[in-house]
Design an enzyme around this catalytic site. Structure first.
Site, mmCIF file in Angstrom:
data_model
loop_
_atom_site.group_PDB
_atom_site.id
_atom_site.type_symbol
_atom_site.label_atom_id
_atom_site.label_comp_id
_atom_site.label_asym_id
_atom_site.label_seq_id
_atom_site.Cartn_x
_atom_site.Cartn_y
_atom_site.Cartn_z
ATOM 1 N N GLY A 83 -43.867 16.545 -14.879
ATOM 2 C CA GLY A 83 -44.370 17.230 -13.703
ATOM 3 C C GLY A 83 -43.451 17.148 -12.509
ATOM 4 O O GLY A 83 -43.254 18.135 -11.801
ATOM 5 N N ASN A 184 -43.785 5.716 -16.539
ATOM 6 C CA ASN A 184 -44.167 4.385 -17.023
ATOM 7 C C ASN A 184 -43.163 3.355 -16.527
ATOM 8 O O ASN A 184 -41.998 3.667 -16.259
ATOM 9 C CB ASN A 184 -44.269 4.363 -18.547
ATOM 10 N N CYS A 229 -36.634 -6.365 -7.986
ATOM 11 C CA CYS A 229 -36.716 -7.290 -6.854
ATOM 12 C C CYS A 229 -38.163 -7.506 -6.420
ATOM 13 O O CYS A 229 -38.538 -8.599 -6.014
ATOM 14 C CB CYS A 229 -35.889 -6.756 -5.683
ATOM 15 N N CYS A 250 -57.226 9.710 -19.414
ATOM 16 C CA CYS A 250 -55.866 10.014 -18.973
ATOM 17 C C CYS A 250 -55.802 9.954 -17.454
ATOM 18 O O CYS A 250 -56.824 9.992 -16.771
ATOM 19 C CB CYS A 250 -55.429 11.398 -19.471
#
Length: 404
Positions: A83, A184, A229, A250
């Protein structure tokens, strides 16, 4: 007979789908005139309907960009053509970027149609193939390199590092920027690891699961905080994010939010590459309040990524080696522009009088002065006035006063 007709109709539908896929795979080569035109060797600022770059070159005429045509010398790698990534690729293609490297292992699905860019007839194709076909038709001047694999696997990680370090506009040179448009944390950490090891500047982007907020982040290894970090909780706790997914559930997805995030990402890319405006190290977007927070994050000296710590040390040495510029501040004289007659204010108290009323000044080191002194205590002196006795009576004095 009816069954034969039905089978023939099904076969016709299958052949039509196959034909549509074959047409999608017939990608025109660079310079073959994709989109109905031939390759343009040099950008022109001529204002004619047939010039696709006239509006972009106007940025130079208006003083926004000093040399817009320089954009054709840059190569950008986009990881994740979903997207955000597909819209990012489209915007950069329309801007006339020199080369795009696209990485994604997924296929186009009908569930993707609520997002931007992809079309229903491209369902079943790999996202990189479908994107390349559409983008070449939009602008055949751009060079494309597509890779249909998962960068997080051991086998593909080395090839991914090789392409971003050698897949620039000139083969053997690194890309100018890597854009993370994945959904992800595992893929983000993979990109972070590769860029820290190579010292490659990259930008990270993301949209929240409720689809109403997002962000972009510029990461320069050693200079700014990397993704490791200050990792999100799911990464810091070493949780397998695949276990967080539930069957039939979803994340939400809005094309508006993804379009906004892709827009501010490409805007930051253009400012970074063409050197105009202020490049944001972090820019967030909250659709509920229309809020755009900005900040910059310093790298963590105890970062878990050893290559990040190594890049921090190299950056410190680089900064220390720079010549120090001494800044001398000159005192500006006060100029009264409206003082036509040269009138000056003079104190009514002389320096001697001021000194007499000032308190003692302590002995201070050179360069240090007191703001004020405690005034000396003035001793109260009472002066008695005496009048000599004239010997006149009260009646005589009253008579004199009446005659006055």
């Amino acid at each position: 007979m009816a069954e034969s007709v039905e089978r023939l109709q099904q076969r016709v539908q299958e052949l039509e789908r196959e034909l549509a896929q074959e047409r999608s795979l017939q990608v025109p080569r660079s310079g073959d005139g994709g989109g109905g035109r031939v390759r343009i060797e040099k950008m022109s600022s001529e204002v004619v309907d047939s010039n696709p770059y006239s509006r972009l070159m106007a940025l130079k005429r208006m003083g926004i960009v000093s040399d817009y045509e320089k954009i054709r010398t840059f190569a950008v790698a986009i990881v994740g053509v979903g997207g955000v990534g597909s819209v990012t690729a489209e915007m950069l293609t329309r801007c006339g970027i020199g080369k795009l490297l696209l990485f994604d292992y997924d296929k186009v699905e009908l569930a993707n149609m609520n997002r931007l860019f992809f079309q229903p007839h491209q369902a079943g194709l790999s996202k990189v193939q479908a994107a390349e076909h559409t983008l070449r038709n939009i602008n055949p001047d751009v060079l494309f390199e597509v890779h249909n694999y998962n960068i997080t696997t051991v086998e593909n990680f080395q090839h991914f590092m090789d392409r971003i370090s050698n897949g620039g506009l000139e083969e053997g040179k690194p890309v100018d920027l890597v854009l993370s448009c994945v959904d992800n944390f595992e893929a983000r950490m993979t990109i972070n690891t590769a860029c820290n090891e190579l010292g490659q500047t990259w930008m990270e982007s993301g949209v929240s699961e409720n689809a109403v907020s997002g962000h972009i982040q510029l990461i320069i290894p050693g200079e700014s905080a990397c993704f490791a970090c200050a990792p999100p909780l799911v990464v810091a706790a070493n949780i397998d994010e695949k276990t967080l997914k539930r069957e039939g559930v979803c994340a939400a997805s809005l094309p508006t939010t993804m379009g906004v995030v892709a827009g501010i990402l490409v805007q930051n890319v253009l400012k970074f590459l063409l050197n105009f405006g202020t490049v944001s190290f972090y820019l967030g977007y909250n659709a509920m309040q229309d809020f755009f927070p900005t900040m910059s994050m310093k790298p963590n000296p105890q970062c878990d990524d050893r290559n990040c710590r190594k890049q921090q040390e190299e950056y410190k040495k680089k900064v220390a080696a720079l010549p120090k510029q001494e800044v001398i501040q000159e005192e500006e004289e006060i100029i009264h522009e409206d003082n036509e007659w040269g009138i000056e204010l003079v104190s009514e108290v002389s320096e001697e009088e001021l000194k007499n009323f000032s308190g003692p000044v302590p002995d201070l080191p050179e360069g240090i002065t007191v703001a004020y002194t405690i005034p000396k205590k003035q001793e109260d002196s009472v002066t008695e006035l005496t009048v000599e006795d004239s010997g006149e009576s009260l009646e005589d004095l009253m008579a004199k006063m009446k005659n006055m």
